[in-house]
Design a protein around this motif. Sequence first.
Motif, PDB file in Angstrom:
ATOM      1  N   PRO A   1       0.795  -1.234   0.000  1.00  0.00           N
ATOM      2  CA  PRO A   1       0.000   0.000   0.000  1.00  0.00           C
ATOM      3  C   PRO A   1       0.825   1.280   0.000  1.00  0.00           C
ATOM      4  O   PRO A   1       0.326   2.338  -0.366  1.00  0.00           O
ATOM      5  N   GLN A   2       2.081   1.199   0.452  1.00  0.00           N
ATOM      6  CA  GLN A   2       2.929   2.382   0.475  1.00  0.00           C
ATOM      7  C   GLN A   2       4.293   2.081  -0.145  1.00  0.00           C
ATOM      8  O   GLN A   2       4.740   0.933  -0.146  1.00  0.00           O
ATOM      9  N   GLY A   3       4.924   3.110  -0.642  1.00  0.00           N
ATOM     10  CA  GLY A   3       6.260   2.944  -1.212  1.00  0.00           C
ATOM     11  C   GLY A   3       6.665   4.183  -1.977  1.00  0.00           C
ATOM     12  O   GLY A   3       5.872   5.118  -2.140  1.00  0.00           O
ATOM     13  N   GLN A   4       7.891   4.202  -2.455  1.00  0.00           N
ATOM     14  CA  GLN A   4       8.373   5.342  -3.228  1.00  0.00           C
ATOM     15  C   GLN A   4       9.428   4.896  -4.222  1.00  0.00           C
ATOM     16  O   GLN A   4      10.075   3.864  -4.051  1.00  0.00           O
ATOM     17  N   VAL A   5       9.562   5.674  -5.287  1.00  0.00           N
ATOM     18  CA  VAL A   5      10.586   5.440  -6.304  1.00  0.00           C
ATOM     19  C   VAL A   5      11.342   6.742  -6.494  1.00  0.00           C
ATOM     20  O   VAL A   5      10.738   7.774  -6.814  1.00  0.00           O
ATOM     21  N   ASN A   6      12.642   6.728  -6.269  1.00  0.00           N
ATOM     22  CA  ASN A   6      13.460   7.921  -6.497  1.00  0.00           C
ATOM     23  C   ASN A   6      13.638   8.110  -8.000  1.00  0.00           C
ATOM     24  O   ASN A   6      14.164   7.239  -8.682  1.00  0.00           O
ATOM     25  N   LEU A   7      13.188   9.245  -8.498  1.00  0.00           N
ATOM     26  CA  LEU A   7      13.246   9.531  -9.929  1.00  0.00           C
ATOM     27  C   LEU A   7      14.525  10.264 -10.303  1.00  0.00           C
ATOM     28  O   LEU A   7      15.173   9.930 -11.289  1.00  0.00           O
ATOM     29  N   THR A   8      14.865  11.271  -9.518  1.00  0.00           N
ATOM     30  CA  THR A   8      16.100  12.027  -9.718  1.00  0.00           C
ATOM     31  C   THR A   8      16.634  12.383  -8.338  1.00  0.00           C
ATOM     32  O   THR A   8      16.073  11.978  -7.316  1.00  0.00           O
ATOM     33  N   THR A   9      17.687  13.154  -8.313  1.00  0.00           N
ATOM     34  CA  THR A   9      18.221  13.618  -7.038  1.00  0.00           C
ATOM     35  C   THR A   9      17.197  14.463  -6.300  1.00  0.00           C
ATOM     36  O   THR A   9      17.174  14.482  -5.066  1.00  0.00           O
ATOM     37  N   HIS A  10      16.324  15.117  -7.054  1.00  0.00           N
ATOM     38  CA  HIS A  10      15.403  16.079  -6.450  1.00  0.00           C
ATOM     39  C   HIS A  10      13.944  15.613  -6.375  1.00  0.00           C
ATOM     40  O   HIS A  10      13.146  16.245  -5.689  1.00  0.00           O
ATOM     41  N   TYR A  11      13.600  14.529  -7.065  1.00  0.00           N
ATOM     42  CA  TYR A  11      12.196  14.128  -7.098  1.00  0.00           C
ATOM     43  C   TYR A  11      12.016  12.637  -6.815  1.00  0.00           C
ATOM     44  O   TYR A  11      12.875  11.819  -7.166  1.00  0.00           O
ATOM     45  N   MET A  12      10.873  12.316  -6.207  1.00  0.00           N
ATOM     46  CA  MET A  12      10.502  10.927  -5.989  1.00  0.00           C
ATOM     47  C   MET A  12       8.996  10.781  -6.152  1.00  0.00           C
ATOM     48  O   MET A  12       8.231  11.713  -5.869  1.00  0.00           O
ATOM     49  N   LEU A  13       8.581   9.628  -6.662  1.00  0.00           N
ATOM     50  CA  LEU A  13       7.150   9.323  -6.739  1.00  0.00           C
ATOM     51  C   LEU A  13       6.776   8.561  -5.474  1.00  0.00           C
ATOM     52  O   LEU A  13       7.430   7.578  -5.118  1.00  0.00           O
ATOM     53  N   VAL A  14       5.721   9.011  -4.799  1.00  0.00           N
ATOM     54  CA  VAL A  14       5.293   8.425  -3.534  1.00  0.00           C
ATOM     55  C   VAL A  14       3.912   7.805  -3.695  1.00  0.00           C
ATOM     56  O   VAL A  14       2.986   8.460  -4.178  1.00  0.00           O
ATOM     57  N   LYS A  15       3.782   6.553  -3.290  1.00  0.00           N
ATOM     58  CA  LYS A  15       2.487   5.866  -3.258  1.00  0.00           C
ATOM     59  C   LYS A  15       2.047   5.770  -1.812  1.00  0.00           C
ATOM     60  O   LYS A  15       2.813   5.330  -0.947  1.00  0.00           O
ATOM     61  N   SER A  16       0.813   6.178  -1.523  1.00  0.00           N
ATOM     62  CA  SER A  16       0.305   6.142  -0.157  1.00  0.00           C
ATOM     63  C   SER A  16      -1.159   5.721  -0.161  1.00  0.00           C
ATOM     64  O   SER A  16      -2.062   6.534  -0.348  1.00  0.00           O
ATOM     65  N   TYR A  17      -1.373   4.427  -0.020  1.00  0.00           N
ATOM     66  CA  TYR A  17      -2.704   3.834   0.034  1.00  0.00           C
ATOM     67  C   TYR A  17      -3.510   4.117  -1.237  1.00  0.00           C
ATOM     68  O   TYR A  17      -3.317   3.464  -2.236  1.00  0.00           O
ATOM     69  N   ASP A  18      -4.404   5.116  -1.197  1.00  0.00           N
ATOM     70  CA  ASP A  18      -5.315   5.302  -2.330  1.00  0.00           C
ATOM     71  C   ASP A  18      -4.932   6.473  -3.234  1.00  0.00           C
ATOM     72  O   ASP A  18      -5.740   6.924  -4.039  1.00  0.00           O
ATOM     73  N   TYR A  19      -3.695   6.964  -3.099  1.00  0.00           N
ATOM     74  CA  TYR A  19      -3.265   8.023  -4.003  1.00  0.00           C
ATOM     75  C   TYR A  19      -1.759   7.930  -4.245  1.00  0.00           C
ATOM     76  O   TYR A  19      -1.038   7.225  -3.540  1.00  0.00           O
ATOM     77  N   PHE A  20      -1.283   8.653  -5.260  1.00  0.00           N
ATOM     78  CA  PHE A  20       0.147   8.761  -5.516  1.00  0.00           C
ATOM     79  C   PHE A  20       0.446  10.176  -6.006  1.00  0.00           C
ATOM     80  O   PHE A  20      -0.436  10.869  -6.514  1.00  0.00           O
ATOM     81  N   THR A  21       1.683  10.588  -5.842  1.00  0.00           N
ATOM     82  CA  THR A  21       2.078  11.931  -6.263  1.00  0.00           C
ATOM     83  C   THR A  21       3.588  11.978  -6.422  1.00  0.00           C
ATOM     84  O   THR A  21       4.294  11.070  -5.991  1.00  0.00           O
ATOM     85  N   ILE A  22       4.085  13.035  -7.053  1.00  0.00           N
ATOM     86  CA  ILE A  22       5.528  13.252  -7.149  1.00  0.00           C
ATOM     87  C   ILE A  22       5.888  14.396  -6.217  1.00  0.00           C
ATOM     88  O   ILE A  22       5.269  15.461  -6.255  1.00  0.00           O
ATOM     89  N   LYS A  23       6.872  14.146  -5.359  1.00  0.00           N
ATOM     90  CA  LYS A  23       7.307  15.146  -4.387  1.00  0.00           C
ATOM     91  C   LYS A  23       8.772  15.481  -4.586  1.00  0.00           C
ATOM     92  O   LYS A  23       9.525  14.701  -5.156  1.00  0.00           O
ATOM     93  N   GLU A  24       9.137  16.640  -4.079  1.00  0.00           N
ATOM     94  CA  GLU A  24      10.550  16.994  -4.064  1.00  0.00           C
ATOM     95  C   GLU A  24      11.261  16.099  -3.062  1.00  0.00           C
ATOM     96  O   GLU A  24      10.786  15.909  -1.939  1.00  0.00           O
ATOM     97  N   ASN A  25      12.377  15.549  -3.466  1.00  0.00           N
ATOM     98  CA  ASN A  25      13.131  14.619  -2.631  1.00  0.00           C
ATOM     99  C   ASN A  25      14.099  15.401  -1.754  1.00  0.00           C
ATOM    100  O   ASN A  25      15.311  15.361  -1.934  1.00  0.00           O
ATOM    101  N   LEU A  26      13.526  16.118  -0.788  1.00  0.00           N
ATOM    102  CA  LEU A  26      14.325  16.977   0.077  1.00  0.00           C
ATOM    103  C   LEU A  26      14.880  16.188   1.246  1.00  0.00           C
ATOM    104  O   LEU A  26      14.161  15.429   1.894  1.00  0.00           O
ATOM    105  N   VAL A  27      16.149  16.359   1.501  1.00  0.00           N
ATOM    106  CA  VAL A  27      16.768  15.684   2.646  1.00  0.00           C
ATOM    107  C   VAL A  27      16.432  16.478   3.898  1.00  0.00           C
ATOM    108  O   VAL A  27      16.705  17.666   3.992  1.00  0.00           O
ATOM    109  N   LYS A  28      15.824  15.809   4.859  1.00  0.00           N
ATOM    110  CA  LYS A  28      15.450  16.487   6.090  1.00  0.00           C
ATOM    111  C   LYS A  28      16.686  16.797   6.932  1.00  0.00           C
ATOM    112  O   LYS A  28      17.500  15.937   7.195  1.00  0.00           O
ATOM    113  N   THR A  29      16.776  18.028   7.345  1.00  0.00           N
ATOM    114  CA  THR A  29      17.925  18.436   8.140  1.00  0.00           C
ATOM    115  C   THR A  29      17.537  18.716   9.594  1.00  0.00           C
ATOM    116  O   THR A  29      18.383  19.096  10.382  1.00  0.00           O
ATOM    117  N   LYS A  30      16.256  18.520   9.930  1.00  0.00           N
ATOM    118  CA  LYS A  30      15.850  18.816  11.302  1.00  0.00           C
ATOM    119  C   LYS A  30      16.501  17.825  12.269  1.00  0.00           C
ATOM    120  O   LYS A  30      16.712  16.655  11.964  1.00  0.00           O
TER     121      LYS A  30
END
Length: 449
Positions: free
Chosen positions: A294-323
């Motif tokens: 139901p969940q997962g992700q595919v890294n597309l580039t250094t900056h983008y990844m496709l995210v699957k989350s249950y009943d939807y999917f989207t492309i997000k910026e692949n930002l490295v969390k620095t917090k």
Amino acid sequence: MKLEQLFLQNFQANDLACQKILVAVSTGLDSMVLLNLLQNLPMMVRPQITVAYVDHQLRKQSAKETIFIKEYCQKNNLSLVCKSWPKKEHPVSGIEECARQMRYAFFAEVMENQGFDALLTAHHADDQAETWLMKLIRGGRLEQLEAIKANRAFANKRLVRLLLPFSKQQLLEYAKQKGLRWFEDETNQDQCYLRNRMRQQVVPLLKKENPAFLKHINEYCEQLNDLLAIKQQLYRQLQNDLQIKEGYCLTSWLKLSQLQQKLFIEELIMQTTKSLTTGQSQAVLSLLSNQSKPQGQVNLTTHYMLVKSYDYFTIKENLVKTKAKFVAKELVLGEWIRLNQFESIGLFEKDKQPKGNDYLNITTTAKRLFVRHRLAGDRLLMKNGHQKIKKIFIDHKLTNEQRQDAWLVSDEQQKIYWVIGLKKSDLSQTPRDAKMQYVIVYTDKRKED
């Protein structure tokens, strides 16, 4: 029909009559023919012409060419804008591509600063064939075989190639007939370049096989443009049908045919990341079609990844969390702990509890209580045993990011009493006869707003 008449028809078909145009001129045969044809258009449609010339300083004769174009424009009452590319700015490698980028950046700057309606370049049918064959050899996506477009957006206006219907031979015959002067670029004979090998060896053989070769290439490119335009229309329709608040509806996407699924995913990736590989496409299609994951992700580039989350999917910026990683903090009676800019939590006596969004009742503070994020193996403390925190996350369909940000209240033995916002331990119920009652108060400013 004469070349001049065909050129006039193409000129009018592109709605350039009486417009303010910038003409890229290199002093070579092609651009000098283009400039002459524009100069000899009927007065009622003739545009306002400005010549744009770049001295790349790559050849000894460039100084002579610069003098020539200046004298030509002065003699013919044409406006001229020039730019020199100093040798010190030349790269060690990839000089042709770097020169092209510099040249078009200059054209765009002039276009925007002086309010031109269009940029005209002298690409012709032989250029089209060479480009098409080079891209075919190198491989890639179908869109790349569009080769040179006759008309495209540029610098918030247009870039138009009026000579694409004409062969190099036609331009040469016209130049000789009109007695035009031009300069030959000696690097065009250098067989080290793929384009020159195409020009000198491959294209002549194909023309010999079929004199209509150039015409056929142009026709194929036009047909391909039409098909790709239809493809874009279909993609936009699918995008409208699949779009939801979170991204794209997975259930609706799964109902599409396999061809439609592939078309949408590939175009979505291309539109977002400007690149696509077969491996990326296959990885995304495999993830989205796998209903047991139901969940997962595919890294597309250094900056983008496709995210699957249950009943939807989207492309997000692949930002490295620095917090900084949140360390477990102990709840102290009568004090608030600020979790982030929105959320806070505190331990208080029942009769002194402040206002909050949610509460957890407890009967004793004998045990040390902490607030923290989840750890592997966490379980919620229940009367009849334990429940895995992972199961609670799954039941509530939390994304991986939401799971990482979730807050838990535990004791020093790592027993979980509260998954804030999701579920409380059965042991959190306060007996009515308890001598001392306490409450853990959670507040979120976003919910208050």
